[in-house]
Design a protein around this motif. Structure first.
Motif, mmCIF file in Angstrom:
data_model
loop_
_atom_site.group_PDB
_atom_site.id
_atom_site.type_symbol
_atom_site.label_atom_id
_atom_site.label_comp_id
_atom_site.label_asym_id
_atom_site.label_seq_id
_atom_site.Cartn_x
_atom_site.Cartn_y
_atom_site.Cartn_z
ATOM 1 N N SER A 1 0.828 -1.210 0.000
ATOM 2 C CA SER A 1 0.000 0.000 0.000
ATOM 3 C C SER A 1 0.860 1.256 0.000
ATOM 4 N N ASP A 2 0.560 2.186 -0.909
ATOM 5 C CA ASP A 2 1.286 3.460 -0.940
ATOM 6 C C ASP A 2 1.068 4.240 0.347
ATOM 7 N N GLU A 3 -0.156 4.167 0.895
ATOM 8 C CA GLU A 3 -0.447 4.921 2.114
ATOM 9 C C GLU A 3 0.338 4.365 3.299
ATOM 10 N N TRP A 4 0.447 3.027 3.392
ATOM 11 C CA TRP A 4 1.234 2.450 4.477
ATOM 12 C C TRP A 4 2.706 2.796 4.315
ATOM 13 N N ARG A 5 3.219 2.722 3.103
ATOM 14 C CA ARG A 5 4.627 3.031 2.868
ATOM 15 C C ARG A 5 4.947 4.475 3.283
ATOM 16 N N GLU A 6 4.044 5.395 2.962
ATOM 17 C CA GLU A 6 4.253 6.794 3.347
ATOM 18 C C GLU A 6 4.278 6.944 4.867
ATOM 19 N N ALA A 7 3.338 6.274 5.557
ATOM 20 C CA ALA A 7 3.298 6.349 7.021
ATOM 21 C C ALA A 7 4.566 5.767 7.629
ATOM 22 N N LYS A 8 5.022 4.633 7.112
ATOM 23 C CA LYS A 8 6.237 4.000 7.638
ATOM 24 C C LYS A 8 7.461 4.880 7.403
ATOM 25 N N GLY A 9 7.530 5.530 6.260
ATOM 26 C CA GLY A 9 8.649 6.425 5.989
ATOM 27 C C GLY A 9 8.714 7.584 6.969
ATOM 28 N N LYS A 10 7.549 8.100 7.348
ATOM 29 C CA LYS A 10 7.518 9.192 8.318
ATOM 30 C C LYS A 10 7.971 8.720 9.695
ATOM 31 N N LEU A 11 7.617 7.486 10.063
ATOM 32 C CA LEU A 11 8.064 6.955 11.348
ATOM 33 C C LEU A 11 9.578 6.760 11.362
ATOM 34 N N ASP A 12 10.121 6.254 10.283
ATOM 35 C CA ASP A 12 11.571 6.059 10.216
ATOM 36 C C ASP A 12 12.309 7.389 10.334
ATOM 37 N N ALA A 13 11.788 8.415 9.645
ATOM 38 C CA ALA A 13 12.417 9.723 9.724
ATOM 39 C C ALA A 13 12.284 10.317 11.125
ATOM 40 N N ALA A 14 11.118 10.123 11.756
ATOM 41 C CA ALA A 14 10.905 10.629 13.111
ATOM 42 C C ALA A 14 11.833 9.947 14.102
ATOM 43 N N GLN A 15 12.049 8.636 13.936
ATOM 44 C CA GLN A 15 12.955 7.905 14.829
ATOM 45 C C GLN A 15 14.390 8.419 14.697
ATOM 46 N N MET A 16 14.788 8.772 13.493
ATOM 47 C CA MET A 16 16.137 9.314 13.292
ATOM 48 C C MET A 16 16.279 10.677 13.968
ATOM 49 N N ARG A 17 15.236 11.512 13.869
ATOM 50 C CA ARG A 17 15.280 12.822 14.542
ATOM 51 C C ARG A 17 15.319 12.638 16.057
ATOM 52 N N ALA B 1 -2.295 7.384 11.801
ATOM 53 C CA ALA B 1 -1.058 7.486 11.023
ATOM 54 C C ALA B 1 -0.254 8.711 11.453
ATOM 55 N N GLU B 2 -0.959 9.815 11.707
ATOM 56 C CA GLU B 2 -0.295 11.031 12.203
ATOM 57 C C GLU B 2 0.124 10.872 13.667
ATOM 58 N N ILE B 3 -0.737 10.259 14.464
ATOM 59 C CA ILE B 3 -0.451 10.117 15.894
ATOM 60 C C ILE B 3 0.767 9.229 16.127
ATOM 61 N N TYR B 4 0.921 8.169 15.351
ATOM 62 C CA TYR B 4 2.116 7.336 15.486
ATOM 63 C C TYR B 4 3.390 8.178 15.332
ATOM 64 N N GLU B 5 3.401 9.012 14.311
ATOM 65 C CA GLU B 5 4.578 9.846 14.068
ATOM 66 C C GLU B 5 4.856 10.772 15.252
ATOM 67 N N ARG B 6 3.803 11.279 15.864
ATOM 68 C CA ARG B 6 3.979 12.204 16.991
ATOM 69 C C ARG B 6 4.524 11.481 18.221
ATOM 70 N N TRP B 7 4.114 10.244 18.438
ATOM 71 C CA TRP B 7 4.683 9.451 19.547
ATOM 72 C C TRP B 7 6.151 9.140 19.288
ATOM 73 N N VAL B 8 6.479 8.759 18.069
ATOM 74 C CA VAL B 8 7.875 8.432 17.746
ATOM 75 C C VAL B 8 8.761 9.659 17.908
ATOM 76 N N SER B 9 8.257 10.818 17.559
ATOM 77 C CA SER B 9 9.050 12.050 17.608
ATOM 78 C C SER B 9 9.336 12.521 19.026
ATOM 79 N N ALA B 10 8.569 12.048 20.001
ATOM 80 C CA ALA B 10 8.642 12.574 21.367
ATOM 81 C C ALA B 10 9.733 11.884 22.177
ATOM 82 N N HIS B 11 10.444 12.690 22.988
ATOM 83 C CA HIS B 11 11.388 12.129 23.953
ATOM 84 C C HIS B 11 10.675 11.753 25.252
ATOM 85 N N ALA B 12 9.483 12.277 25.427
ATOM 86 C CA ALA B 12 8.650 11.911 26.574
ATOM 87 C C ALA B 12 7.197 12.186 26.218
#
Length: 354
Positions: free
Chosen positions: A73-89, A187-198
């Motif tokens: 799925s293109d939509e899943w791939r986009e969401a996963k890419g955002k999580l990977d980028a958020a984890q790196m940040r 999909a957005e909320i996952y990215e926000r959790w990954v981006s957070a240090h707490a």
């Protein structure tokens, strides 16, 4: 290997029942001038439902996946890419510290209650303390699913209970365009959790438990604890294949481990301690690190007093306000210690994997 047990789900809707369900959202007389157009759209929607076109936009998974020829799925791939980028940040020491502050109340003044929640005011105190310590604050107000147009946190479907690899990280159950299960906020909320240090969760108690908006998010975060980051392993949602994979051994990756947390639970009669303990246990289980005893708060506001003036009770309770602010102060301190490498959980292997 355990068999896949079936027989619970009812048969799919027939064409007539589907039509009634589709047209229910267009009951407003203003739509009548577009009945012919709606009939054409209904037919398209029926075909998508009948053919099971869950993910109409796909491409081959390609390199980096177990099955590069799987139509992902293109939509899943986009969401996963955002999580990977958020984890790196998140892992980059040069990025500002970031705390996700969650408002777990469904009440706001843009919908039926007509008034802001006490939890929203509590979140403001948390945000003030964090901002004063040069911490970026991400405000997640879960009440928006009660007031925004067509915004959803769809319920967890329990894939993990069939087999852990069937639960994908991030969740691939939604969107499901065939069944109209779209506009999923997670999909957005996952990215926000990954981006957070707490993360700090502030919530009221509804009937001895977390409010429904908060529980929806909690359930959908199950994929963060043991979830499969490669849907091609299970060829999408093939239950028998997922069972076979887990039977061969699964490593249950903790995708959000290493973040700190704080809690503010408030109520008016009962249930605050049980709710706070449940939330603590859940976050502990996922590998979060509590930011000290002062970061885990449960208190009554207006104990056994009426509802109509409960905001006044909150205003009078200056001690509670200071305790809430202490939660933010404790979390801010923990974030600093975590990022400096001075606060780490013991490096112990779980005796029971799961």
């Amino acid at each position: 290997m355990s068999d896949v047990r079936t027989g619970q789900a009812p048969p799919p809707l027939d064409r007539s029942a589907f039509g009634r369900r589709f047209r229910a959202r267009f009951i407003d007389p203003a739509y009548r001038r577009e009945d012919e157009a709606l009939a054409r759209l209904e037919q398209i929607a029926w075909e998508a439902y009948d053919e099971g076109r869950k993910a109409p936009h796909t491409h081959k998974a390609g390199p980096g996946f177990a099955n590069p020829d799987y139509d992902l799925s293109d939509e899943w791939r986009e969401a996963k890419g955002k999580l990977d980028a958020a984890q790196m940040r998140w892992a980059d020491a040069a990025t500002p510290s970031r705390v996700l502050v969650v408002c777990g109340s469904p009440r706001n003044d843009g919908t039926c209650p007509g008034e802001i929640s006490k939890t929203w005011r509590i979140n403001h105190w948390l945000q003030q303390e964090l901002a004063a310590r040069q911490i970026d604050v991400d405000k997640l107000d879960l009440s928006l699913i009660t007031s925004d147009y067509d915004r959803h946190i769809h319920p967890c479907k329990g894939c993990v209970s069939t087999a852990m690899p069937l639960c994908h990280w991030p969740c691939s159950c939604y969107p499901n365009h065939a069944t109209g299960q779209t506009n999923d906020w997670m999909a957005e909320i996952y990215e926000r959790w990954v981006s957070a240090h707490a993360v700090i969760i502030a919530t009221p108690v509804h009937w001895y438990q977390s409010p429904s908006v908060l529980k929806l998010m909690i359930d959908r975060l199950v994929c963060a604890d043991g979830g499969n980051p490669d849907p091609t392993l299970t060829q999408g949602k093939k239950a028998a294949l997922a069972k076979q994979i887990e039977a061969g051994g699964w490593h249950y990756p903790q995708h959000l481990a290493g973040r700190a947390y704080g809690l503010v639970v408030h109520g008016d009669v009962a249930g605050i301690e049980g709710t706070r303990r449940a939330l603590s246990d859940w976050l502990d289980w996922m590998g979060f690190i509590d930011a000290s005893a002062q970061a885990r708060l449960d208190r009554y506001v207006g104990y056994y007093e009426p509802y109509f003036n409960s905001h006044d009770a909150l205003h009078r309770d200056s001690a509670f306000e200071q305790e809430v602010r202490n939660v933010a102060r404790a979390v801010a301190h923990a974030v600093g210690e975590l990022r400096a490498g001075r606060l780490t959980p013991p490096a112990l292997e779980r005796a029971r994997a799961k």
